[in-house]
Design a protein around this motif. Structure first.
Motif, PDB file in Angstrom:
ATOM      1  N   UNK A  84     -45.787   6.476 130.012  1.00 24.37           N
ATOM      2  CA  UNK A  84     -44.976   5.475 130.695  1.00 24.37           C
ATOM      3  C   UNK A  84     -44.588   6.012 132.064  1.00 24.37           C
ATOM      4  N   UNK A  85     -44.725   5.231 133.127  1.00 27.19           N
ATOM      5  CA  UNK A  85     -44.358   5.708 134.464  1.00 27.19           C
ATOM      6  C   UNK A  85     -42.927   6.256 134.499  1.00 27.19           C
ATOM      7  N   UNK A  86     -42.783   7.444 135.054  1.00 32.89           N
ATOM      8  CA  UNK A  86     -41.472   8.068 135.172  1.00 32.89           C
ATOM      9  C   UNK A  86     -41.016   8.825 133.947  1.00 32.89           C
ATOM     10  N   UNK A  87     -41.832   8.853 132.883  1.00 32.05           N
ATOM     11  CA  UNK A  87     -41.480   9.549 131.645  1.00 32.05           C
ATOM     12  C   UNK A  87     -42.555  10.585 131.366  1.00 32.05           C
ATOM     13  N   UNK A  88     -42.157  11.842 131.165  1.00 27.69           N
ATOM     14  CA  UNK A  88     -43.111  12.950 131.090  1.00 27.69           C
ATOM     15  C   UNK A  88     -43.504  13.332 129.666  1.00 27.69           C
ATOM     16  N   UNK A  89     -43.146  12.482 128.669  1.00 24.62           N
ATOM     17  CA  UNK A  89     -43.536  12.732 127.284  1.00 24.62           C
ATOM     18  C   UNK A  89     -44.326  11.523 126.778  1.00 24.62           C
ATOM     19  N   UNK A  90     -44.996  11.696 125.632  1.00 22.66           N
ATOM     20  CA  UNK A  90     -45.657  10.563 124.990  1.00 22.66           C
ATOM     21  C   UNK A  90     -44.585   9.622 124.450  1.00 22.66           C
TER      22      UNK A  90
END
Length: 370
Positions: free
Chosen positions: A338-344
Motif C-alpha cells: 500500500x502506498x506509504x506503508x512499508x509492510x505487507x
C-alpha cells in the motif's frame, strides 16, 4: 478452517509443537481489555487448528508475552521468542508497541503478523518480514473526518496526550478537515483537568470533541464532565480509537457512554463464518467479542495456512505474505503493498463508524462506512 471439524473428521495433533510467539497487553498500563480479547481470538483459532490436525500433524503452540503497553518490553520479548525458536510472532494492540516489535522482528529476521495496531509507519524502512491485518490509521481516520464533515461538525477539538499514535491521528484529521474548510484545535489533556477542558471547549465554540486519550483514564472523567456541562449540550463527543468498543466502557459510563462514534473494523453483515466464530468467542469471553477478538482469530488462521502451505522456516514464512489467500471472519484476506506503508498490508479490512445506541447501549449503530 471455515467450519469446525466434526468429531469424525477431527485429528489430534501430536509431535513436536510449532511455536508461535504472541504479544498482547495483559497488564496495566496496557489496555488490558483489548489484550484479553486479542488473546481469546488467538487461543480459539489455535484450538481449531489443532483439532483439525495442526501443522502437518504437529500442534500449534502459543508462547504468550505480556507487553503492558511498553515498547522496550515488546522488543525484548521478540528477541526472547526468537531465541526460543518460534516460527513467527503475532499480535499486539498498541501501535507504538507494535512498531517496536516490528522493528526488532525485522532486524532479527523473524516474521511478524500484526493483528491490531494501525499506525501507518509500523517500520521505518520497507520490510519483507512484517504483515498486518488491521487497516492503516490514515484510512480509518480520514473516514472519521469525512463523517464529521457530513454531520456538519467543522470546528473540532481534540483532547490529546503525548504519543506518536495520537499525534499521527490528529495530523490526519487536521489535513482532511482543512481541505474542506474545517479546523482542529488541540487541548492538552495532561495539562487541563476535565473542568478546564470544558471551559476551553465552550470558549472555542467547538462542535465536536474527539478523545485522543487513554481509557479509562482520562477518557471516562472527560466524558462525565462534558455530559454534565449544559454549555456543551450540542457537542458531539467522539472516540476514533475505539474506546467505546469494549464492555468496560459501557459499565463505567452507562448512558453517558452511548452516542459516542468510534472506528470499528467489522462488517455490517458478518456472514456464516463471522457468526460462528463470534458465537464461540462470546462463550469464551463471557461477553460480546470486540473486533479485536476477530482480528486475533484471523491472525492465527492466516498464519496456519502459511505454515501448512509453505513450511515453518522463517524466511519462507516471510516470503509467503504476498501469496496469502484466506477467508477470514471479516472477508477474504490478501496482502499487498500500500502506498506509504512499508509492510505487507491487508488493504480491504472493513472500516465502519458506529456508536452505542442511546436507546440500548448494548447495541451498535452503523453511522458511516469508510
Amino acid at each position: 478452517m471455515n467450519t469446525p471439524p466434526s468429531p469424525s473428521e477431527a485429528r489430534s495433533a501430536d509431535g513436536p509443537p510449532v511455536l508461535v510467539g504472541a504479544l498482547a497487553p495483559l497488564t496495566r498500563p496496557g489496555w488490558v481489555e483489548a489484550g484479553r480479547h486479542l488473546l481469546a481470538g488467538l487461543d480459539l483459532a489455535v484450538r481449531e487448528v489443532n483439532d483439525a490436525g495442526g501443522i502437518d500433524g504437529r500442534p500449534l503452540e502459543l508462547v504468550v508475552r505480556d507487553t503492558a503497553a511498553d515498547p522496550e518490553r515488546a522488543s525484548a520479548a521478540v528477541a526472547e521468542l526468537a531465541d526460543l525458536g518460534v516460527a513467527a510472532v503475532v499480535g499486539e494492540y498498541h501501535s507504538v508497541v507494535a512498531r517496536a516489535a516490528a522493528t526488532r522482528a525485522d532486524a532479527l529476521g523473524v516474521p511478524f503478523l500484526c493483528s491490531s495496531a494501525v499506525l501507518d509507519a509500523l517500520t521505518e524502512e520497507p520490510t519483507e518480514w512484517v504483515a498486518r491485518l488491521s487497516p492503516v490509521q490514515s484510512r480509518g481516520w480520514r473516514s472519521y473526518a469525512d463523517f464529521l464533515l457530513a454531520t456538519g461538525r467543522h470546528r473540532v477539538a481534540v483532547a490529546t496526550q503525548p504519543s506518536v499514535y495520537w499525534a499521527a491521528g490528529a495530523r490526519v484529521l487536521r489535513e482532511r478537515l482543512a481541505s474542506r474548510g474545517g479546523t482542529v484545535v488541540e487541548l492538552d489533556a495532561t495539562a487541563l483537568d476535565p473542568g478546564a477542558l470544558c471551559d476551553a471547549l465552550a470558549d472555542h465554540g467547538a462542535t465536536a470533541l474527539l478523545l485522543l486519550v487513554g481509557s479509562p483514564e482520562p477518557a471516562v472523567p472527560i466524558v462525565r464532565a462534558v455530559r454534565g456541562d449544559r454549555r456543551l449540550a450540542d457537542l458531539l463527543v467522539g472516540a476514533p480509537a475505539g474506546q467505546p468498543e469494549f464492555p468496560g466502557w459501557a459499565a463505567a459510563l452507562g448512558a453517558d457512554g452511548a452516542g459516542i462514534p468510534f472506528l470499528r473494523y467489522l462488517p455490517e453483515d458478518p456472514g456464516p463464518l463471522g457468526e460462528r466464530v463470534g458465537k464461540e468467542l462470546r462463550e469464551r469471553l463471557g461477553e460480546a467479542p470486540s473486533f479485536v477478538a476477530f482480528e486475533g482469530w484471523d491472525t492465527i488462521t492466516v498464519l496456519a495456512e502459511v505454515l501448512r502451505s509453505h513450511g515453518t522456516d522463517r524466511a519462507v514464512v516471510a516470503g509467503a505474505w504476498p501469496h496469502v489467500a484466506v477467508e477470514g471472519t471479516r472477508g477474504p484476506i490478501r496482502f499487498s503493498r500500500t502506498p506509504g506503508v512499508d509492510v505487507w498490508q491487508w488493504a480491504w479490512a472493513p472500516v465502519r463508524i458506529v456508536d452505542r445506541d442511546p436507546a440500548d447501549p448494548a447495541r451498535f449503530r452503523v453511522l458511516h462506512t469508510g
